[in-house]
Scaffold this motif. Structure first.
Motif: not given
Length: 125
Positions: A87-91
């Protein structure tokens, strides 16, 4: 001299027709613009999600299919496979492969809704 016809509300019918045309024109623009953006982004998001979901499986298949491969190359491939994020948290938004695939399908639905509503707006103009 002939006076312009006035309806029950006391306003000129031409003004009402112009306002109605302006309203439907704005609706047409908004939904057609949303349709165009959704049609542009839907395949990109869908392909990105599918690619991200398949990448660990492809790297794992390459790593296990080469039993006679150089141990150093195998270690590098295992390191690469282990560093693919889940998973990636972007903004502030959490993105996963399945969420990107779902968002791609939602954008396709948005494009279909935009096409339908813009066609209705064009018919009412």
């Amino acid at each position: 001299m002939m006076r312009p016809r006035v309806n029950d509300t006391g306003s000129n019918p031409n003004v009402i027709a112009i306002l109605r045309m302006a309203l439907w024109s704005v609706c047409y623009f908004v939904f057609y613009f949303g349709q165009q953006i959704a049609e542009l982004l839907a395949p990109l998001v869908l392909i990105l999600g599918i690619g991200w979901a398949l990448l660990p499986h492809v790297v794992d298949a390459i790593t296990t299919s080469l039993p006679n491969a150089d141990p150093q190359a195998r270690d590098v491939m295992n390191h690469v496979a282990g560093n693919i994020p889940q998973q990636i948290t972007l903004a502030g938004h959490l993105m996963t492969p399945s969420s990107l695939i779902f968002d791609g399908f939602l954008l396709m639905a948005l494009a279909a809704i935009g096409a339908t509503i813009s066609a209705l707006a064009a018919r009412n103009m």
